[in-house]
Design a protein around this motif. Structure first.
Motif, short mmCIF file in Angstrom:
data_model
loop_
_atom_site.label_atom_id
_atom_site.label_comp_id
_atom_site.label_asym_id
_atom_site.label_seq_id
_atom_site.Cartn_x
_atom_site.Cartn_y
_atom_site.Cartn_z
N LEU A 104 -4.71 6.50 -1.94
CA LEU A 104 -3.85 5.34 -1.71
C LEU A 104 -3.80 4.52 -2.99
CD1 LEU A 104 -5.12 4.04 1.76
CD2 LEU A 104 -3.32 5.71 1.31
N ALA A 105 -2.81 3.64 -3.09
CA ALA A 105 -2.74 2.74 -4.24
C ALA A 105 -2.04 1.46 -3.82
CB ALA A 105 -2.00 3.39 -5.40
N ILE A 159 0.87 -1.17 0.00
CA ILE A 159 0.00 0.00 0.00
C ILE A 159 0.90 1.22 0.00
CG2 ILE A 159 -1.84 1.25 1.20
CD1 ILE A 159 -2.46 -1.36 2.67
N ALA A 160 0.70 2.11 -0.96
CA ALA A 160 1.57 3.28 -1.09
C ALA A 160 0.75 4.56 -1.04
CB ALA A 160 2.34 3.22 -2.40
N ALA A 161 1.39 5.62 -0.54
CA ALA A 161 0.76 6.95 -0.47
C ALA A 161 1.87 7.97 -0.31
CB ALA A 161 -0.21 7.03 0.70
N ARG A 162 1.48 9.25 -0.38
CA ARG A 162 2.48 10.31 -0.21
C ARG A 162 3.05 10.26 1.21
NH1 ARG A 162 0.58 14.20 3.09
NH2 ARG A 162 -1.69 14.47 3.30
N LYS A 163 4.26 10.77 1.32
CA LYS A 163 4.90 10.86 2.63
C LYS A 163 4.05 11.73 3.56
CE LYS A 163 8.66 10.09 5.17
NZ LYS A 163 9.18 8.74 5.45
N ILE A 188 -7.99 -4.65 6.81
CA ILE A 188 -8.71 -4.86 5.55
C ILE A 188 -9.89 -3.91 5.44
CG2 ILE A 188 -10.11 -6.49 4.23
CD1 ILE A 188 -8.35 -8.73 5.16
N ASP A 189 -10.60 -3.71 6.56
CA ASP A 189 -11.75 -2.81 6.52
C ASP A 189 -11.32 -1.38 6.23
OD1 ASP A 189 -13.56 -4.81 6.98
OD2 ASP A 189 -13.59 -4.55 9.15
N GLU A 190 -10.19 -0.94 6.78
CA GLU A 190 -9.70 0.40 6.48
C GLU A 190 -9.30 0.52 5.02
OE1 GLU A 190 -7.73 2.26 10.48
OE2 GLU A 190 -6.73 0.51 9.60
N LEU A 191 -8.65 -0.53 4.51
CA LEU A 191 -8.26 -0.53 3.11
C LEU A 191 -9.50 -0.39 2.22
CD1 LEU A 191 -6.10 -0.98 0.87
CD2 LEU A 191 -6.57 -3.43 1.06
N CYS A 192 -10.60 -1.00 2.63
CA CYS A 192 -11.82 -0.98 1.83
C CYS A 192 -12.66 0.28 2.05
CB CYS A 192 -12.67 -2.21 2.15
SG CYS A 192 -11.91 -3.77 1.61
N SER A 193 -12.16 1.20 2.87
CA SER A 193 -12.94 2.42 3.13
C SER A 193 -12.27 3.68 2.62
CB SER A 193 -13.20 2.55 4.64
OG SER A 193 -11.98 2.82 5.33
N PRO A 196 -1.99 10.82 6.46
CA PRO A 196 -2.48 10.61 7.83
C PRO A 196 -2.93 9.18 8.13
CG PRO A 196 -4.08 11.86 6.54
CD PRO A 196 -2.82 11.80 5.74
N MET A 197 -3.29 8.41 7.10
CA MET A 197 -3.79 7.07 7.36
C MET A 197 -2.71 5.99 7.32
SD MET A 197 -6.87 7.38 8.18
CE MET A 197 -7.24 5.63 8.24
N LEU A 198 -1.50 6.38 6.95
CA LEU A 198 -0.44 5.38 6.91
C LEU A 198 0.53 5.52 8.09
CD1 LEU A 198 -1.54 4.55 4.17
CD2 LEU A 198 0.82 4.34 3.36
N ASP A 199 0.00 6.09 9.19
CA ASP A 199 0.82 6.16 10.40
C ASP A 199 0.63 4.92 11.26
OD1 ASP A 199 -1.76 6.57 11.21
OD2 ASP A 199 -1.35 8.38 12.38
#
Length: 321
Positions: free
Chosen positions: A252-253, A181-185, A196-201, A188-191
């Motif tokens: 996210l991606a 799972i990748a996102a910008r530095k 799975i539920d968060e990924l799906c939301s 806020p959600m990759l701290d």
């Protein structure tokens, strides 16, 4: 019986090698004008040759299409053996034809923008050192068209995540890697590790190389088996567009680790493991069997493998192991 042999001899004498060369080039180019240019003939000469071939094989062979010509079923059946015979004849009368130091051949490779961006620097260096006159042309990669392009001779090699399904194609693995799972530095959600539920939301970006609405990514297939899905807000057809959009948004991606490595090293992208197990993405080098034994193709294959070895070492250094 003698009559049958006589008929066969008569048919054989009607076959002009130049006609077969025209047939082969039109099959490769699927365009009469382009074929005439490559053969060094006038368009009318190629058209006349095609008319003679139609009479010889008692078939139209080619019909007009929106962007050139399309072969008939009869032409498709004839071509593999004719192309292989012409290739073998060329090898027999001109052995050792390929000399890297003096060659000016233009190789054509089908690959996605990610593979091209990762592999090209090392590949160009590997090739230019030994063959300064050789050139490379990259063809936009569509997984659904890869096999057809290789069969037609439109490309010499393809680098594809899809292994070949046709018996006339061969492949070797280049590299494999997991998804993250990748996102910008600073997203806020990759701290913290996502569930799975968060990924799906959370709103996400998806890469669909072919653009086909029926295309399903490995992560979406796995989620479907669990009765879940993720909210896709943006679909792009290029990997490098995806990384740009991650940098400029809160999307996210789910991406191959190799795509994330450069942004991670430059400290503008962050990543974490997926909360769901997926098989690794494997890249294959694919080619047509008729190219086996061709010195130029064997040389390029070695250069691609050399460049891949250099790339793998570089990626390992970027992500610290």
């Amino acid at each position: 019986m003698p009559k049958a042999g006589s008929d066969l001899a008569s048919e054989t004498t009607r076959i002009d090698l130049n006609l077969l060369l025209v047939f082969d080039m039109v099959m490769i180019e699927r365009h009469v004008t382009r074929a005439s240019i490559r053969l060094g003939l006038t368009q009318s000469a190629v058209s006349n040759a095609l008319n003679r071939l139609r009479a010889l094989f008692d078939d139209m062979l080619f019909v007009k299409a929106a962007r050139g010509v399309e072969p008939t079923q009869r032409a498709l059946v004839l071509w593999p053996e004719i192309h292989a015979a012409l290739t073998q004849l060329q090898r027999s009368v001109r052995p050792g034809l390929f000399d890297p130091a003096t060659s000016t051949i233009d190789f054509r490779i089908s690959m996605v923008d990610l593979s091209a961006a990762l592999l090209t620097p090392n590949l160009y260096r590997c090739i230019h050192e030994d063959a300064p006159g050789v050139s490379l042309s990259f063809v936009p990669h569509n997984p659904e068209l890869t096999a057809e392009r290789l069969v037609r001779g439109e490309v010499d090699f393809a680098i594809s995540i899809e292994p070949p399904r046709m018996t006339v194609l061969e492949a070797i693995p280049l590299w494999s890697e997991g998804y993250v799972i990748a996102a910008r530095k600073g997203h806020p959600m990759l701290d913290h590790p996502l569930s799975i539920d968060e990924l799906c939301s959370l709103p996400q970006l998806h890469i669909n190389l072919s653009g086909s609405p029926s295309s399903v990514s490995p992560v979406d297939a796995a989620l479907q088996e669990l009765g879940k899905s993720r909210p896709i807000k943006l679909v792009v057809n290029q990997f490098l567009v995806a990384t740009t959009m991650l940098r400029e948004s809160d999307l996210l991606a789910v991406l191959p680790m190799r795509l994330v490595a450069d942004g991670f090293r430059q400290n503008w992208i962050t990543f974490q493991p997926l909360p769901i197990a997926l098989p690794e993405a494997a890249l294959h080098l694919v080619w047509h069997k008729r190219n086996n034994g061709l010195q130029a193709m064997a040389w390029l294959k070695r250069k691609i493998l050399d460049a891949t070895t250099m790339l793998n070492a570089d990626i390992k250094a970027r992500i610290g192991g």
